[in-house]
Write a protein that holds these residues in place. Structure first.
Motif, short mmCIF file in Angstrom:
data_model
loop_
_atom_site.label_atom_id
_atom_site.label_comp_id
_atom_site.label_asym_id
_atom_site.label_seq_id
_atom_site.Cartn_x
_atom_site.Cartn_y
_atom_site.Cartn_z
N TRP A 312 0.84 -1.21 0.00
CA TRP A 312 0.00 0.00 0.00
C TRP A 312 0.86 1.25 0.00
O TRP A 312 0.61 2.18 -0.77
CB TRP A 312 -0.93 -0.03 1.22
CG TRP A 312 -1.75 1.20 1.40
CD1 TRP A 312 -2.72 1.68 0.57
CD2 TRP A 312 -1.68 2.10 2.52
NE1 TRP A 312 -3.27 2.83 1.11
CE2 TRP A 312 -2.67 3.10 2.29
CE3 TRP A 312 -0.93 2.14 3.68
CZ2 TRP A 312 -2.88 4.14 3.19
CZ3 TRP A 312 -1.14 3.18 4.58
CH2 TRP A 312 -2.11 4.17 4.33
N LEU A 313 1.89 1.27 0.85
CA LEU A 313 2.78 2.44 0.90
C LEU A 313 3.49 2.66 -0.42
O LEU A 313 3.63 3.81 -0.87
CB LEU A 313 3.80 2.25 2.03
CG LEU A 313 3.24 2.31 3.46
CD1 LEU A 313 4.28 1.82 4.46
CD2 LEU A 313 2.77 3.72 3.81
N ARG A 314 3.92 1.61 -1.05
CA ARG A 314 4.59 1.75 -2.35
C ARG A 314 3.62 2.31 -3.40
O ARG A 314 4.01 3.09 -4.27
CB ARG A 314 5.15 0.40 -2.79
CG ARG A 314 6.44 0.02 -2.06
CD ARG A 314 6.88 -1.37 -2.43
NE ARG A 314 8.22 -1.65 -1.88
CZ ARG A 314 8.70 -2.87 -1.67
NH1 ARG A 314 7.93 -3.95 -1.96
NH2 ARG A 314 9.90 -3.05 -1.19
N GLY A 315 2.36 1.91 -3.29
CA GLY A 315 1.37 2.45 -4.22
C GLY A 315 1.16 3.95 -4.02
O GLY A 315 0.90 4.68 -4.98
N LEU A 316 1.29 4.42 -2.78
CA LEU A 316 1.18 5.85 -2.51
C LEU A 316 2.32 6.62 -3.14
O LEU A 316 2.13 7.72 -3.66
CB LEU A 316 1.16 6.11 -1.00
CG LEU A 316 0.02 5.49 -0.20
CD1 LEU A 316 0.23 5.73 1.30
CD2 LEU A 316 -1.34 6.05 -0.64
#
Length: 318
Positions: A312-316
């Motif tokens: 999720w953080l990488r997607g942000l």
């Protein structure tokens, strides 16, 4: 991991950090500390982020104001924004567990200029609304007393817990963990007439995720600080309800993530809040309910949670 004390307008916050890159602020719940994120900090840092876990005010080495009202939600939101500033950052992603989940949610709701994404663990987002909270809690449980009501009177729960902090913590951690909870996982939340919360502890072994030395760490912190600061969060339920009236029913529009345990009463009792996410969390990237998992998501299922968080953080970032 580096330990630091940073000054915020309301006092001082103890934090532990590792890594560089976009800031990810981790906010624990009750009865825990920054230590509950010990398995997430290295994983988030290794993925290219600056992972920072705080001791919430009232816990660990952070400030412990004397007044109950100093633990209102607005104070916690101000602390979180102050930490971001003290670290030389302008924005952060915030992730919270248990009480840290509504603290993270309200930080995102009230300070969208600072908190650009929010992750919620175990306790779903439910916008402010409805009757006064203590009136609702008083109607739960019939002849038994709901634990939040039990925690309201200053000194009452402390008198139960503080003579044997380690034993009480062991009972709570075991009672709400997927591998050690009673068949009726709800019973720990209800106190019989004239009784104590510990009357309904299972008395069994520690959960598989909690070693004796890890329990020692938690117990040592609360034996040093006492439980009043931590319990004062519960004692602000009505004050928060009044303070947040202007945000009644408000959605959180930033990118968001929810992860809960299938065996956790929080996800079962608040299933309607999860069902309402298309309205209340329109930026939701994923809502994950982990099978056979209880309340302590990031400790019971660290590898699975770390993968969900990091992806999720990488997607942000993208």
């Amino acid at each position: 991991m580096q330990h630091r004390l940073v000054d915020v307008p309301g006092g001082r916050i103890h934090l532990v950090e590792e890594g560089t890159g976009p800031l990810v602020l981790l906010v624990h719940g009750f009865p825990e500390s920054w230590y509950s994120w010990r398995r997430q900090i290295p994983a988030i840092a290794a993925a290219g982020f600056r992972a920072v876990a705080i001791d919430v005010r009232g816990y660990g080495r952070s400030s412990k104001p004397a007044a109950v009202e100093d633990y209102r939600m607005l104070a916690h939101v101000a602390d979180n924004a102050g930490v971001v500033r003290a670290l030389g950052e302008e924005t952060a992603t915030i992730v919270g567990h248990d009480w840290g989940s509504p603290i993270a949610a309200n930080s995102a709701l009230l300070r969208p200029d600072v908190f650009t994404a929010v992750g919620l663990l175990s306790v779903p987002y439910a916008p402010r609304g409805g009757p006064r909270p203590t009136e609702v809690f008083a109607r739960i449980g019939g002849d038994d007393e709901f634990y939040v009501s039990y925690f309201q009177q200053p000194g009452r729960a402390e008198a139960e817990i503080e003579p044997d902090v380690r034993g009480w913590l062991a009972g709570v951690y075991s009672g709400l963990s997927g591998d050690t909870m009673a068949a009726d996982g709800n019973r720990i939340y209800f106190i019989g007439p004239g009784g104590k919360m510990s009357d309904r502890f299972t008395g069994g072994p520690l959960p598989s995720w909690l070693a004796e030395d890890e329990l020692d760490h938690y117990a040592g912190e609360f034996e040093r600080t006492g439980l009043t600061g931590a319990l004062n969060r519960y004692r602000n339920a009505d004050r928060d309800w009044a303070d947040l009236a202007a945000w009644d029913g408000a959605p959180i529009t930033q990118p968001s993530l929810f992860v809960g345990g299938a065996l956790d009463a929080s996800t079962r009792w608040l299933s309607d809040a999860i069902a309402a996410y298309p309205t209340t969390l329109p930026g939701l990237a994923g809502s994950h309910i982990l099978p056979d998992c209880g309340h302590w998501v990031q400790q019971e299922r660290p590898d699975e949670l770390n993968e969900l968080l990091v992806n999720w953080l990488r997607g942000l970032k993208g």
